[in-house]
Design an enzyme around this catalytic site. Structure first.
Site, PDB file in Angstrom:
ATOM      1  N   GLU A 198      78.670  54.072  80.516  1.00  0.00           N
ATOM      2  CA  GLU A 198      77.940  54.017  81.795  1.00  0.00           C
ATOM      3  C   GLU A 198      78.217  55.202  82.717  1.00  0.00           C
ATOM      4  O   GLU A 198      79.361  55.559  82.976  1.00  0.00           O
ATOM      5  CB  GLU A 198      78.303  52.722  82.542  1.00  0.00           C
ATOM      6  CG  GLU A 198      77.537  52.523  83.843  1.00  0.00           C
ATOM      7  CD  GLU A 198      77.762  51.150  84.466  1.00  0.00           C
ATOM      8  OE1 GLU A 198      77.192  50.908  85.547  1.00  0.00           O
ATOM      9  OE2 GLU A 198      78.518  50.336  83.895  1.00  0.00           O
ATOM     10  N   LYS A 229      73.789  46.456  83.335  1.00  0.00           N
ATOM     11  CA  LYS A 229      73.972  45.006  83.429  1.00  0.00           C
ATOM     12  C   LYS A 229      73.149  44.393  82.319  1.00  0.00           C
ATOM     13  O   LYS A 229      71.934  44.542  82.274  1.00  0.00           O
ATOM     14  CB  LYS A 229      73.516  44.448  84.787  1.00  0.00           C
ATOM     15  CG  LYS A 229      74.589  44.485  85.833  1.00  0.00           C
ATOM     16  CD  LYS A 229      75.618  43.395  85.579  1.00  0.00           C
ATOM     17  CE  LYS A 229      76.960  43.731  86.214  1.00  0.00           C
ATOM     18  NZ  LYS A 229      77.836  44.518  85.380  1.00  0.00           N
TER      19      LYS A 229
END
Length: 435
Positions: A238, A254
């Site tokens: 990420e 997410k």
């Protein structure tokens, strides 16, 4: 001032291995590797910074002010990390949970030697004071082979690492019930709840451990960081935030699903993730939070969602990733952009401050470097930082090894599924440590 030299090794992959091995002699090391996951937002394929000329280490008190001052005065490349606990500087919060790792809250250094890899070319930037060492360094780097790696190993590489849980399964469920009660009451919509796995009186070989973790995960924001006796070995997928010119990019994750060796089953898992209402709602809530955070420094009307809930596949998992962008004015200080978005939305929740307060109350471990960020500032005030997840942390002096995992809790969360997702995220770290 720096001297810039271009170098074209015969094999860039071999050179990368040699470079990382050569870096181990220094007390300050940041290695960033995209593992060939290039995108339009990539600056480099890999970067190495070593050997501090100047540095800053501090706790969270006025941490962003100190970083801003250091970055402005240095006006050069600086590399380092921000721990999650700088939330206490950004907001009226505190961290009182157990800390077995004892990393400084903020650590950055101005490296004497930098290697920037793009394609088959290495751009080398040495401070003028050490540029006469470059030729000798390159000879040494190219002389390193696998046999040097073998010699760097020791008996501790075969030591059995006994992993313990800071929160056991039944206690995890009790804590999730409390988190859900906050959600049903309307205190928060979503919060990222994390748990620590750890080993005491344990010695590991940091480089070997990183190489094993990286081989399993092949993540786009992999990191090997050494700060004296403290190590971060990361397989992060990420990006937290990046600045290039006046353009800002944030890419929150997410939504997670496992991979399968069976192609049809793997595609089915990917499809299920893409159309999972719970995962999509998690992602969209965090996208709204990121949009709000970016708007604090953005030019009016410049905040845009470029990708919403796009599925990216990595060696271990499928991930749902969104991309949010904005534009800032030329005179906006780069540290202000980080301070107004920190900690990243994907590791906190919504509303952000309430979520962080509840997280602190329910978690058992001070997050520290975990769910913080590692990266760099360039002399032009550009920056790129990842989110520190899927990472092993090691305090060599204390012989303490730790990795944490978490997941977003919403009203639709099923505690058993959340627990299983945590174990999925922990799989690569556990395999590496337990051999």
């Amino acid at each position: 001032m720096r001297t810039t030299t271009k170098h074209k090794p015969k094999s860039i992959e071999t050179f990368k291995q040699q470079l990382l091995l050569w870096s181990q002699q220094f007390d300050d090391v940041v290695w960033l590797d995209s593992n060939s996951h290039t995108s339009k937002y990539s600056n480099y394929d890999a970067v190495l910074a070593v050997d501090a000329f100047t540095s800053i280490q501090t706790d969270y008190t006025s941490g962003f002010v100190k970083l801003k001052e250091y970055q402005s005065i240095t006006n050069d490349w600086i590399f380092g990390y921000l721990t999650y606990d700088l939330k206490n500087d950004a907001e009226e919060l505190e961290s009182a949970n157990f800390d077995g790792l004892q990393f400084p809250d903020l650590c950055f250094f101005q490296p004497k030697k930098i290697f920037l890899i793009k394609g088959n070319t290495v751009k080398i930037k040495y401070l003028n004071a050490v540029d006469d060492e470059l030729e000798e360094d390159l000879k040494e780097i190219h002389s390193l082979t696998e046999c040097h790696t073998e010699r760097s190993r020791s008996a501790k590489d075969d030591e059995v690492v006994k992993i313990k849980l800071r929160i056991h399964k039944d206690e995890y469920f009790r804590k999730l019930d409390k988190m859900l009660a906050h959600i049903y009451r309307g205190d928060i919509y979503e919060a990222n709840f994390c748990q620590e796995f750890y080993a005491e009186e344990t010695e590991i070989n940091p480089l070997e451990t990183y190489n094993k973790l990286n081989a399993i995960s092949q993540a786009p924001f992999a990191t090997f960081l050494k700060c004296n006796d403290k190590y971060l070995l990361s397989a992060s997928p990420e990006r937290y935030i990046k600045k290039k010119g006046n353009n800002i990019v944030s890419q929150p994750i997410k939504g997670t699903a496992k991979r399968s060796a069976n192609h049809n089953e793997d595609q089915a898992l990917k499809y299920e993730l893409k159309h999972d209402d719970k995962e999509r709602s998690e992602n969209i809530m965090i996208v709204d939070l990121v949009r709000n955070d970016l708007s604090k420094t953005a030019k009016k009307g410049s905040v845009q969602v470029k990708e919403l809930c796009k599925i990216y596949s990595f060696d271990q998992v499928h991930q749902m990733i969104s991309t949010v962008v904005s534009k800032v004015k030329k005179d906006t200080h780069p540290v202000d952009i980080i301070q107004t978005t920190f900690p990243m939305g994907s590791m906190t929740g919504a509303p952000k401050i309430s979520a962080m307060q509840i997280i602190e109350d329910l978690e058992e471990t001070k997050r520290g470097v975990y769910s913080g960020a590692v990266g760099y500032f360039s002399p032009k005030g550009n920056f790129d930082f990842n989110v520190i997840i899927r990472s092993i942390l090691y305090n060599e002096t204390n012989k303490y090894v730790s990795y944490s995992v978490g997941g977003a809790i919403t009203a639709k969360s099923v505690p058993l599924k959340e627990y299983e997702e945590c174990l999925l995220k922990a799989k690569a770290m556990r395999e590496v440590l337990e051999n």
